[in-house]
Design a protein around this motif. Structure first.
Motif, PDB file in Angstrom:
ATOM      1  N   SER A  63       0.825  -1.224   0.000  1.00 51.18           N
ATOM      2  CA  SER A  63       0.000   0.000   0.000  1.00 51.18           C
ATOM      3  C   SER A  63       0.852   1.264   0.000  1.00 51.18           C
ATOM      4  O   SER A  63       0.324   2.362  -0.138  1.00 51.18           O
TER       5      SER A  63
ATOM      6  N   VAL B 189       6.163   2.855  -3.292  1.00 54.53           N
ATOM      7  CA  VAL B 189       6.865   1.911  -4.178  1.00 54.53           C
ATOM      8  C   VAL B 189       5.953   0.728  -4.501  1.00 54.53           C
ATOM      9  O   VAL B 189       5.864   0.282  -5.646  1.00 54.53           O
TER      10      VAL B 189
ATOM     11  N   THR C  33      -0.092  -6.718   2.138  1.00 52.55           N
ATOM     12  CA  THR C  33      -0.255  -5.483   2.896  1.00 52.55           C
ATOM     13  C   THR C  33      -0.751  -5.803   4.303  1.00 52.55           C
ATOM     14  O   THR C  33      -1.413  -6.825   4.512  1.00 52.55           O
TER      15      THR C  33
ATOM     16  N   VAL D 204      18.776  -2.750  -4.910  1.00 57.24           N
ATOM     17  CA  VAL D 204      18.206  -1.578  -5.599  1.00 57.24           C
ATOM     18  C   VAL D 204      18.681  -0.320  -4.876  1.00 57.24           C
ATOM     19  O   VAL D 204      18.406  -0.148  -3.694  1.00 57.24           O
TER      20      VAL D 204
ATOM     21  N   SER E 164      18.327   3.508  -5.774  1.00 57.02           N
ATOM     22  CA  SER E 164      17.836   4.489  -6.754  1.00 57.02           C
ATOM     23  C   SER E 164      18.617   5.799  -6.689  1.00 57.02           C
ATOM     24  O   SER E 164      18.820   6.452  -7.713  1.00 57.02           O
TER      25      SER E 164
HETATM   26  N1  LIG Z   1      16.413   1.233  -2.415  1.00 55.31           N
HETATM   27  C1  LIG Z   1      15.941   2.359  -2.895  1.00 55.31           C
HETATM   28  O1  LIG Z   1      16.501   2.967  -3.797  1.00 55.31           O
HETATM   29  C2  LIG Z   1      14.650   2.882  -2.335  1.00 55.31           C
HETATM   30  C3  LIG Z   1      13.908   3.854  -3.031  1.00 55.31           C
HETATM   31  C4  LIG Z   1      12.658   4.232  -2.516  1.00 55.31           C
HETATM   32  C5  LIG Z   1      12.212   3.685  -1.312  1.00 55.31           C
HETATM   33  N2  LIG Z   1      13.007   2.799  -0.655  1.00 55.31           N
HETATM   34  C6  LIG Z   1      12.550   2.151   0.578  1.00 55.31           C
HETATM   35  O2  LIG Z   1      11.457   1.322   0.237  1.00 55.31           O
HETATM   36  C7  LIG Z   1      10.528   1.281   1.307  1.00 55.31           C
HETATM   37  C8  LIG Z   1       9.185   1.734   0.781  1.00 55.31           C
HETATM   38  O3  LIG Z   1       9.272   3.086   0.379  1.00 55.31           O
HETATM   39  P1  LIG Z   1       7.953   3.928   0.107  1.00 55.31           P
HETATM   40  O4  LIG Z   1       8.338   5.260  -0.402  1.00 55.31           O
HETATM   41  O5  LIG Z   1       6.996   3.079  -0.646  1.00 55.31           O
HETATM   42  O6  LIG Z   1       7.424   4.073   1.615  1.00 55.31           O
HETATM   43  P2  LIG Z   1       5.966   4.193   2.130  1.00 55.31           P
HETATM   44  O7  LIG Z   1       5.072   4.848   1.126  1.00 55.31           O
HETATM   45  O8  LIG Z   1       6.071   4.778   3.498  1.00 55.31           O
HETATM   46  O9  LIG Z   1       5.497   2.659   2.225  1.00 55.31           O
HETATM   47  C9  LIG Z   1       6.098   1.752   3.082  1.00 55.31           C
HETATM   48  C10 LIG Z   1       5.121   0.594   3.295  1.00 55.31           C
HETATM   49  O10 LIG Z   1       5.813  -0.424   4.015  1.00 55.31           O
HETATM   50  C11 LIG Z   1       4.889  -1.060   4.871  1.00 55.31           C
HETATM   51  N3  LIG Z   1       5.393  -0.900   6.242  1.00 55.31           N
HETATM   52  C12 LIG Z   1       5.625   0.240   6.921  1.00 55.31           C
HETATM   53  N4  LIG Z   1       6.077  -0.006   8.168  1.00 55.31           N
HETATM   54  C13 LIG Z   1       6.143  -1.348   8.265  1.00 55.31           C
HETATM   55  C14 LIG Z   1       6.516  -2.229   9.298  1.00 55.31           C
HETATM   56  N5  LIG Z   1       6.944  -1.777  10.487  1.00 55.31           N
HETATM   57  N6  LIG Z   1       6.455  -3.548   9.058  1.00 55.31           N
HETATM   58  C15 LIG Z   1       6.013  -4.000   7.878  1.00 55.31           C
HETATM   59  N7  LIG Z   1       5.639  -3.202   6.856  1.00 55.31           N
HETATM   60  C16 LIG Z   1       5.708  -1.894   7.048  1.00 55.31           C
HETATM   61  C17 LIG Z   1       3.549  -0.399   4.714  1.00 55.31           C
HETATM   62  O11 LIG Z   1       2.826  -1.113   3.724  1.00 55.31           O
HETATM   63  P3  LIG Z   1       1.594  -2.074   4.112  1.00 55.31           P
HETATM   64  O12 LIG Z   1       0.864  -1.418   5.237  1.00 55.31           O
HETATM   65  O13 LIG Z   1       0.831  -2.159   2.846  1.00 55.31           O
HETATM   66  O14 LIG Z   1       2.181  -3.391   4.513  1.00 55.31           O
HETATM   67  C18 LIG Z   1       3.930   0.961   4.159  1.00 55.31           C
HETATM   68  O15 LIG Z   1       2.882   1.546   3.436  1.00 55.31           O
HETATM   69  C19 LIG Z   1      11.119   2.172   2.407  1.00 55.31           C
HETATM   70  O16 LIG Z   1      11.844   1.371   3.304  1.00 55.31           O
HETATM   71  C20 LIG Z   1      12.050   3.094   1.646  1.00 55.31           C
HETATM   72  O17 LIG Z   1      13.085   3.597   2.442  1.00 55.31           O
HETATM   73  C21 LIG Z   1      14.196   2.394  -1.140  1.00 55.31           C
END
Ligand SMILES: NC(=O)c1ccc[n+]([C@@H]2O[C@H](COP(=O)([O-])OP(=O)(O)OC[C@H]3O[C@@H](n4cnc5c(N)ncnc54)[C@H](OP(=O)(O)O)[C@@H]3O)[C@@H](O)[C@H]2O)c1
Length: 323
Positions: A155, A158, A177, A262, A264
Motif C-alpha cells: 500500500s 513503491v 499489505t 536496488v 535508486s
Molecule cells: N532502495 C531504494 O533505492 C529505495 C527507493 C525508494 C524507497 N526505498 C525504501 O522502500 C521502502 C518503501 O518506500 P515507500 O516510499 O513506498 O514508503 P511508504 O510509502 O512509506 O510505504 C512503506 C510501506 O511499508 C509497509 N510498512 C511500513 N512499516 C512497516 C513495518 N513496520 N512492518 C512491515 N511493513 C511496514 C507499509 O505497507 P503495508 O501497510 O501495505 O504493509 C507501508 O505503506 C522504504 O523502506 C524506503 O526507504 C528504497
C-alpha cells in the motif's frame, strides 16, 4: 524575487524559512520548483528519525519537478520542464522542498512529453525505485507467464507503483499489505490477490514466486527468498519492517535464487535516463491519479511526515511547492 521559501532541516528540528535567491554556478541549473513528493526517506529526514541529512542546515526533499529558470550548463535552457530524483538531494545538497533549487545538470532529467510536472512527482523516487527493481528482475530473466510476482509493503508508494507497472507488463501480481482497507485499490492497480504476509523460518518453502519486489526487509524478505522459484530474483528495495536478513544459503545454492540490490539515489546517469524512458513507455503506470492520495504544502511537512512513518497512509503524498 530576491528571496524564496524553503523547508530547512537543522540538526534539531526544521521549518519553512526565507533564503536569498542566487544564480546557478557553472554546470548548475536553477529550477523553479512546482512539485515534490514525500518518500519514506523524506519522512525520516524531516522528522529527524533517520540519519538522511549529512550536512546541516539543508533543504529537504529527495525529489522535485519544475521549470528551468536559468542555466549555466549547455544541456538546459530557461523554460525546459525537468525533474530530479535522488542524486544527493536532501542528503548533501539542498532538495525539492523549496520554491527554487540549484542542481548540477548531471542530476537533471528532461521531462517526457507523456508526463506532466505533477505526474512525475506521483512517481518520484518511489516510481524510479519500482522501475529499477523491475528492470533488475527482468535482467535476471523474469518474464510474464513464469508465475506470480510478489509485492510487499504494497500500500506504500513503491508498492502501489510496482503493482501498476508489473500488471501493465503482463505479470500476475500478488500484493501483501498489513491494511485490509487497501485491498480494493491494490486490485484496481492490477493485483490478482491481496493478502497479509505470513513469515516462516524453515530453510526452504514450497517454490511459489517467479520474482518479488520487497519494501519491508527483515523476516519478510527472508521468507520471500525461501519461497522463490529456481533462478528467480527478489529485488530488495526497502526496510520499512527491518534492516536485518536471516536466511540460510539453501535458496541460493539449491535453487539459484538471486537477491538483487536496488539503490535508486546513486544510479548512474545513463541508466537513470534509460529508466525514465522506460517509465514513460513500456513501464508507464496506468493509475497515477489513483496512486496520488494526498497533496500538502511546505508548512504541512512535519505532521504529514510523522503520519507516513507510522505506516498509516496509502499511496503517494504530493507536495505542491510553487507556480
Ligand atoms: N532502495 C531504494 O533505492 C529505495 C527507493 C525508494 C524507497 N526505498 C525504501 O522502500 C521502502 C518503501 O518506500 P515507500 O516510499 O513506498 O514508503 P511508504 O510509502 O512509506 O510505504 C512503506 C510501506 O511499508 C509497509 N510498512 C511500513 N512499516 C512497516 C513495518 N513496520 N512492518 C512491515 N511493513 C511496514 C507499509 O505497507 P503495508 O501497510 O501495505 O504493509 C507501508 O505503506 C522504504 O523502506 C524506503 O526507504 C528504497
Amino acid at each position: 524575487m530576491s528571496t524564496y521559501r524553503a523547508f530547512r532541516i537543522h540538526e534539531q528540528g526544521g521549518g519553512v524559512e526565507s533564503l536569498p535567491l542566487e544564480p546557478p554556478a557553472a554546470g548548475e541549473v536553477l529550477i523553479r520548483v512546482h512539485w515534490s513528493g514525500i518518500n519514506y526517506k523524506d519522512a525520516l529526514a524531516v522528522t529527524g528519525k533517520g540519519r538522511i541529512v549529512r550536512r546541516f542546515p539543508l533543504t529537504g526533499g529527495v525529489d522535485l519537478s519544475g521549470v528551468v529558470e536559468a542555466s549555466a550548463a549547455p544541456e538546459f535552457a530557461p523554460g525546459d520542464a525537468v525533474l530530479v530524483t535522488g542524486c544527493g538531494l536532501s542528503e548533501v545538497r539542498d532538495g525539492g522542498y523549496a520554491e527554487y533549487a540549484r542542481v548540477p545538470a548531471e542530476a537533471v532529467i528532461r521531462l517526457s512529453q507523456n508526463f506532466s510536472l505533477r505526474d512525475v512527482m506521483v512517481l518520484g523516487t518511489a516510481g524510479f525505485a519500482a522501475a529499477l527493481a523491475i528492470h533488475q528482475l527482468e535482467h535476471n530473466g523474469l518474464a510474464p507467464g513464469q508465475g506470480p510476482v510478489a509485492v510487499t509493503g504494497a500500500s506504500g508508494g513503491v508498492g502501489c507503483i510496482a503493482i501498476d507497472m508489473l500488471a501493465r507488463r503482463g505479470h500476475e501480481v500478488v500484493a501483501f499489505t498489513r491494511k485490509p482497507e487497501a485491498a480494493p485499490l491494490l486490485r484496481e492497480l492490477g493485483a490478482s490477490e491481496v493478502h497479509a504476509f505470513e513469515t516462516s523460518s524453515r530453510p526452504l518453502e514450497v517454490e511459489r514466486w517467479a520474482g518479488a519486489v520487497d519494501n519491508v526487509g527483515g523476516e519478510v524478505l527472508s521468507t520471500l527468498l525461501r519461497a522463490t522459484k529456481g533462478w528467480g530474483g527478489v529485488a530488495a528495495v526497502g526496510l520499512a519492517g527491518g534492516a536485518e536478513l536471516t536466511v540460510s544459503l539453501m535458496p541460493f545454492l539449491l535453487r539459484g535464487v538471486n537477491l538483487l540490490g536496488v539503490n535508486s539515489a546513486a544510479t548512474r546517469r545513463d541508466k537513470r535516463v534509460l529508466l525514465w524512458q522506460r517509465i514513460a513507455t513500456d513501464l508507464a503506470p496506468r493509475h497515477l491519479d489513483r496512486i496520488a492520495t494526498a497533496t500538502v504544502g511546505l508548512d504541512d511537512l512535519p505532521a504529514t511526515c510523522a503520519k507516513i512513518l507510522s505506516g498509516a497512509h496509502i499511496g503517494r503524498t504530493l507536495v505542491k511547492v510553487g507556480a
